[in-house]
Design a protein around this motif. Structure first.
Motif, PDB file in Angstrom:
ATOM      1  N   UNK A 110      38.547  42.682  35.957  1.00 17.39           N
ATOM      2  CA  UNK A 110      38.532  41.255  36.287  1.00 17.39           C
ATOM      3  C   UNK A 110      37.076  40.830  36.402  1.00 17.39           C
ATOM      4  N   UNK A 111      36.631  39.980  35.486  1.00 15.93           N
ATOM      5  CA  UNK A 111      35.222  39.580  35.488  1.00 15.93           C
ATOM      6  C   UNK A 111      34.970  38.293  36.269  1.00 15.93           C
ATOM      7  N   UNK A 112      36.021  37.620  36.723  1.00 17.35           N
ATOM      8  CA  UNK A 112      35.862  36.388  37.497  1.00 17.35           C
ATOM      9  C   UNK A 112      36.133  36.658  38.973  1.00 17.35           C
ATOM     10  N   UNK A 113      35.649  35.773  39.842  1.00 20.17           N
ATOM     11  CA  UNK A 113      35.905  35.887  41.279  1.00 20.17           C
ATOM     12  C   UNK A 113      37.107  35.029  41.667  1.00 20.17           C
ATOM     13  N   UNK A 130      38.175  52.403  38.978  1.00 22.88           N
ATOM     14  CA  UNK A 130      38.804  51.250  39.624  1.00 22.88           C
ATOM     15  C   UNK A 130      37.723  50.234  40.017  1.00 22.88           C
ATOM     16  N   UNK A 131      38.154  49.005  40.272  1.00 24.05           N
ATOM     17  CA  UNK A 131      37.243  47.980  40.782  1.00 24.05           C
ATOM     18  C   UNK A 131      36.177  47.547  39.801  1.00 24.05           C
ATOM     19  N   UNK A 132      36.506  47.500  38.511  1.00 28.20           N
ATOM     20  CA  UNK A 132      35.509  47.170  37.499  1.00 28.20           C
ATOM     21  C   UNK A 132      35.675  45.736  36.987  1.00 28.20           C
ATOM     22  N   UNK A 133      34.556  45.138  36.607  1.00 26.83           N
ATOM     23  CA  UNK A 133      34.563  43.762  36.116  1.00 26.83           C
ATOM     24  C   UNK A 133      34.792  43.689  34.615  1.00 26.83           C
ATOM     25  N   UNK A 134      34.682  44.807  33.910  1.00 29.94           N
ATOM     26  CA  UNK A 134      34.922  44.802  32.467  1.00 29.94           C
ATOM     27  C   UNK A 134      35.343  46.197  32.016  1.00 29.94           C
ATOM     28  N   UNK A 135      35.884  46.257  30.816  1.00 28.29           N
ATOM     29  CA  UNK A 135      36.274  47.532  30.221  1.00 28.29           C
ATOM     30  C   UNK A 135      35.209  47.958  29.218  1.00 28.29           C
ATOM     31  N   UNK A 136      35.140  49.246  28.964  1.00 28.79           N
ATOM     32  CA  UNK A 136      34.142  49.791  28.056  1.00 28.79           C
ATOM     33  C   UNK A 136      34.714  49.906  26.646  1.00 28.79           C
TER      34      UNK A 136
END
Length: 222
Positions: A110-113, A130-136
């Motif tokens: 989730x990249x938004x707040x 876990x707890x990441x703002x983007x995927x690789x």
């Protein structure tokens, strides 16, 4: 004798003969009060209260509140809050009245707040933490077909020797170095007299012919 009102009530003037309960959102902690005090932000009260009550976690209030309001989805609060906080990127709050935000699981981001849910990693990407703002993005030679993957698949392991892919791939549609991709989509070992590089040896037409060698046509594999 002068009228002495109990806690939670007040006498409007020295001449008052009755005590009046403090209205909701106000309180009087001492006896003999001539007025009631407004509840601070993060607190609330009903009628005739001697003190204001702190809002619980997941709730908030402004000054003079009669009730506490639950935090909306995507936000959370601790006790005695005057407002709720947006969940940080990489986390979410899926229900109203959350006391804390939850980290996005592996395979999600989730990249938004201030969000109510996390999103699955799309095809060609993965996230093991876990707890990441983007995927690789999957590295060259790897891929994913499905969404929400925690790791990328290796072309040579899952498709067979000679298969390759570009970065962020959803399929292995290239030939590895030393191989070329035949017209039927199956990798073949580079023929004698030729050089098959990753970027150049994808198809027979892009095979690089070495010096002192030739082909009868651009599609020839000998």
């Amino acid at each position: 004798a002068c009228l002495a009102c109990g806690a939670g009530s007040y006498a409007a003037s020295e001449a008052s003969t009755v005590c009046t309960d403090c209205p909701p959102g106000y309180s009087a902690s001492s006896t003999g009060a001539s007025s009631c005090a407004a509840c601070y932000s993060g607190y609330y009260s009903g009628t005739g209260e001697a003190s204001c009550t702190k809002c619980g976690s997941g709730y908030y209030s402004s000054a003079s509140a009669t009730v506490c309001t639950s935090c909306p989805v995507g936000r959370s609060s601790s006790t005695g809050a005057s407002d709720c906080n947006d969940c940080a990127a990489g986390s979410y709050a899926g229900i109203a009245g959350s006391s804390s935000c939850t980290s996005c699981g592996a395979g999600k981001h989730q990249n938004a707040t201030g969000q109510a849910k996390c999103r699955d990693c799309r095809s060609g990407r993965a996230q093991s933490n876990i707890g990441q703002s983007e995927c690789d993005a999957c590295e060259q030679g790897q891929y994913t077909v499905e969404t929400g993957e925690t790791s990328c698949l290796r072309c040579s392991t899952n498709m067979g020797e000679g298969y390759w892919s570009g970065e962020g791939a959803t399929m292995c549609d290239r030939a590895a170095e030393g191989w070329f991709m035949s017209s039927d989509g199956v990798p073949q070992i580079c023929p004698d007299g030729a050089t098959c590089k990753e970027a150049e040896g994808t198809t027979p037409e892009s095979i690089f012919v070495k010096k002192r060698y030739y082909r009868f046509s651009s599609s020839a594999t000998e």
